[in-house]
Design a protein around this motif. Structure first.
Motif, PDB file in Angstrom:
ATOM      1  N   LEU A  99      -2.025  -4.345  13.953  1.00 29.70           N
ATOM      2  CA  LEU A  99      -1.359  -4.923  15.050  1.00 29.70           C
ATOM      3  C   LEU A  99      -0.739  -3.695  15.803  1.00 29.70           C
ATOM      4  N   LEU A 100      -0.649  -3.730  17.207  1.00 30.62           N
ATOM      5  CA  LEU A 100       0.120  -2.739  17.899  1.00 30.62           C
ATOM      6  C   LEU A 100       1.415  -3.547  18.182  1.00 30.62           C
ATOM      7  N   ILE A 101       2.436  -2.753  18.121  1.00 26.83           N
ATOM      8  CA  ILE A 101       3.705  -3.151  18.413  1.00 26.83           C
ATOM      9  C   ILE A 101       4.662  -2.591  19.363  1.00 26.83           C
ATOM     10  N   SER A 102       5.294  -2.946  20.385  1.00 22.58           N
ATOM     11  CA  SER A 102       6.188  -2.289  21.036  1.00 22.58           C
ATOM     12  C   SER A 102       7.285  -1.594  20.387  1.00 22.58           C
ATOM     13  N   ARG A 103       7.868  -0.564  20.855  1.00 18.98           N
ATOM     14  CA  ARG A 103       8.718   0.207  20.135  1.00 18.98           C
ATOM     15  C   ARG A 103      10.083  -0.498  20.092  1.00 18.98           C
ATOM     16  N   ASN A 104      10.536  -1.548  20.788  1.00 18.85           N
ATOM     17  CA  ASN A 104      11.810  -2.245  20.504  1.00 18.85           C
ATOM     18  C   ASN A 104      11.590  -3.391  19.711  1.00 18.85           C
ATOM     19  N   ARG A 105      10.010  -3.540  18.975  1.00 20.05           N
ATOM     20  CA  ARG A 105       9.730  -4.460  18.111  1.00 20.05           C
ATOM     21  C   ARG A 105       9.930  -5.776  18.563  1.00 20.05           C
ATOM     22  N   VAL A 106       9.814  -6.306  19.902  1.00 21.11           N
ATOM     23  CA  VAL A 106      10.087  -7.603  20.374  1.00 21.11           C
ATOM     24  C   VAL A 106       8.457  -8.303  20.723  1.00 21.11           C
ATOM     25  N   TYR A 107       7.544  -7.304  20.982  1.00 23.11           N
ATOM     26  CA  TYR A 107       6.216  -7.831  21.158  1.00 23.11           C
ATOM     27  C   TYR A 107       5.238  -7.111  20.107  1.00 23.11           C
ATOM     28  N   ARG A 108       4.206  -8.116  19.843  1.00 24.54           N
ATOM     29  CA  ARG A 108       3.184  -7.599  18.941  1.00 24.54           C
ATOM     30  C   ARG A 108       1.664  -8.200  19.363  1.00 24.54           C
ATOM     31  N   LEU A 109       0.846  -7.260  19.405  1.00 26.94           N
ATOM     32  CA  LEU A 109      -0.642  -7.513  19.873  1.00 26.94           C
ATOM     33  C   LEU A 109      -1.481  -7.481  18.610  1.00 26.94           C
ATOM     34  N   ASN A 110      -1.736  -8.667  18.037  1.00 28.96           N
ATOM     35  CA  ASN A 110      -2.111  -8.961  16.821  1.00 28.96           C
ATOM     36  C   ASN A 110      -3.991  -9.041  17.021  1.00 28.96           C
ATOM     37  N   MET A 111      -4.479  -8.364  15.985  1.00 31.03           N
ATOM     38  CA  MET A 111      -5.842  -8.559  15.857  1.00 31.03           C
ATOM     39  C   MET A 111      -6.049  -9.534  14.623  1.00 31.03           C
ATOM     40  N   GLN A 112      -6.207 -10.613  14.853  1.00 30.57           N
ATOM     41  CA  GLN A 112      -6.158 -11.969  13.924  1.00 30.57           C
ATOM     42  C   GLN A 112      -7.609 -11.846  13.201  1.00 30.57           C
ATOM     43  N   ALA A 113      -7.434 -12.471  11.945  1.00 32.80           N
ATOM     44  CA  ALA A 113      -8.488 -12.599  11.314  1.00 32.80           C
ATOM     45  C   ALA A 113      -9.699 -13.555  11.689  1.00 32.80           C
ATOM     46  N   ASP A 114      -9.414 -14.186  12.683  1.00 32.91           N
ATOM     47  CA  ASP A 114     -10.435 -15.218  13.362  1.00 32.91           C
ATOM     48  C   ASP A 114     -11.005 -14.563  14.338  1.00 32.91           C
ATOM     49  N   GLY A 115     -10.597 -13.234  14.765  1.00 33.05           N
ATOM     50  CA  GLY A 115     -11.326 -12.513  15.955  1.00 33.05           C
ATOM     51  C   GLY A 115     -10.814 -12.554  17.185  1.00 33.05           C
ATOM     52  N   ASN A 116      -9.561 -13.097  17.366  1.00 35.44           N
ATOM     53  CA  ASN A 116      -8.917 -13.288  18.345  1.00 35.44           C
ATOM     54  C   ASN A 116      -7.681 -12.284  18.554  1.00 35.44           C
ATOM     55  N   LEU A 117      -7.555 -11.520  19.628  1.00 38.69           N
ATOM     56  CA  LEU A 117      -6.543 -10.747  19.953  1.00 38.69           C
ATOM     57  C   LEU A 117      -5.421 -11.327  20.693  1.00 38.69           C
ATOM     58  N   VAL A 118      -4.223 -11.485  20.007  1.00 36.69           N
ATOM     59  CA  VAL A 118      -3.060 -12.176  20.630  1.00 36.69           C
ATOM     60  C   VAL A 118      -2.032 -11.358  20.786  1.00 36.69           C
ATOM     61  N   LEU A 119      -1.354 -11.433  21.999  1.00 39.08           N
ATOM     62  CA  LEU A 119       0.040 -10.849  22.477  1.00 39.08           C
ATOM     63  C   LEU A 119       1.206 -11.973  21.988  1.00 39.08           C
ATOM     64  N   THR A 121       6.242 -16.517  20.252  1.00 41.96           N
ATOM     65  CA  THR A 121       5.611 -17.339  21.495  1.00 41.96           C
ATOM     66  C   THR A 121       4.286 -16.676  22.063  1.00 41.96           C
ATOM     67  N   VAL A 122       3.212 -17.012  22.103  1.00 43.90           N
ATOM     68  CA  VAL A 122       2.135 -16.570  22.681  1.00 43.90           C
ATOM     69  C   VAL A 122       2.033 -16.274  24.274  1.00 43.90           C
ATOM     70  N   LEU A 123       1.771 -15.040  24.421  1.00 44.22           N
ATOM     71  CA  LEU A 123       1.815 -14.882  26.124  1.00 44.22           C
ATOM     72  C   LEU A 123       0.436 -14.502  26.682  1.00 44.22           C
ATOM     73  N   TRP A 124      -0.487 -14.239  25.719  1.00 43.65           N
ATOM     74  CA  TRP A 124      -1.912 -13.682  26.260  1.00 43.65           C
ATOM     75  C   TRP A 124      -2.771 -13.608  24.855  1.00 43.65           C
ATOM     76  N   ASN A 125      -4.212 -13.894  25.113  1.00 44.61           N
ATOM     77  CA  ASN A 125      -5.096 -13.921  24.115  1.00 44.61           C
ATOM     78  C   ASN A 125      -6.478 -13.695  24.612  1.00 44.61           C
TER      79      ASN A 125
END
Length: 265
Positions: free
Chosen positions: A168-188, A194-198
């Motif tokens: 995952l890519l995580i913001s410095r304030n640790r509030v937001y995460r961009l996760n590379m999920q095992a199913d192949g979906n990249l999810v913010l 709370t999902v903001l984007w995928n």
């Protein structure tokens, strides 16, 4: 290609193992190297890289159970190894590079005076790196709180850097995460719920994302088939940044060339 915690260990007493421990032939070196002495040649094996210490080519630290070794290779890559199997690396290839646990809390690979990789954990003075028995690499601050682990990239995904499943890519304030999920979906995700984007690339187990050298962020299926991309090539040297306001952006120089448009959400 288009182109190119669970074991929460508290590192509160960072001490070298006693004389009963096996001796390390190439021990962790001081960040300010000096001529070898009898004392520096007889450091015991340790699982911790302390503030101000470094690893030169061939030097390593090892988990307490002796299973996992984090070694600085001669080719400039710092690699976590189990037996002969590489589990994780800094993906750096500047021969002669040194891994340094800086006193400001940042773990870096340095080639000369150039940082070629960083954990981006500066601001945590006194933090140390530990190789754990569960195969994780973790940076703990001086209070024993984990602030980084090997599957985490903080703020910036650099050129040719990859997000593999569970990373995952995580913001410095640790509030937001961009996760590379095992199913192949990249999810913010905000606040881990709370999902903001995928990227809408699910149902593709083993897929991974790469910030390519041409400036394109691409998600590839496990067989290297392109599933999704930002269409931002050619913009060589671009990086992906996850900002503290929740917006994930690709920046070329000082220009934003792509964004999830999720700022403030």
């Amino acid at each position: 290609m288009i182109s190119t915690l669970k074991t929460r260990r508290r590192v509160l007493a960072l001490v070298v193992a006693g004389t009963a421990a096996a001796l390390l032939a190439t021990p962790a070196a001081s960040a300010a190297p000096t001529a070898p002495t009898a004392s520096t040649q007889t450091l015991a094996v340790t699982d911790v890289l302390r503030p101000g210490q470094s690893l030169k080519a061939g030097q390593y630290i090892r988990s307490k159970n002796g299973v996992y070794t984090f070694r600085m290779q001669a080719d400039g890559n710092a690699v976590l190894i189990k037996g002969r199997t590489a589990l994780w690396s800094t993906a750096t290839n500047k021969k002669g590079s040194v891994l340094v646990m800086q006193k400001d809390g940042n773990l870096v690979v340095v080639y000369g005076r150039t940082k070629v990789w960083a954990s981006n954990t500066n601001g945590s003075t006194g933090a140390a790196l530990a190789v754990q028995n569960d195969n994780n690499l973790v940076i703990y601050n001086s209070r024993g709180k984990a602030i980084w682990y090997k599957n985490m990239v903080i703020e910036t995904l650099g050129v040719n850097r990859v997000l593999k499943p569970y990373q995952l890519l995580i913001s410095r304030n640790r509030v937001y995460r961009l996760n590379m999920q095992a199913d192949g979906n990249l999810v913010l995700v905000k606040n881990n719920k709370t999902v903001l984007w995928n990227s809408k690339t699910g149902r593709n187990p083993g897929a991974f994302a790469i910030m390519q050298g041409d400036g394109n962020l691409v998600i590839y299926r496990a067989d290297k088939t392109v599933l999704w991309h930002t269409a931002t090539a050619p913009n060589p040297g671009s990086v992906l940044v996850l900002r503290g306001d929740g917006n994930a952006v690709i920046i070329h120089g000082r220009t934003t060339i792509w964004a999830t448009n999720t700022a403030g959400r």
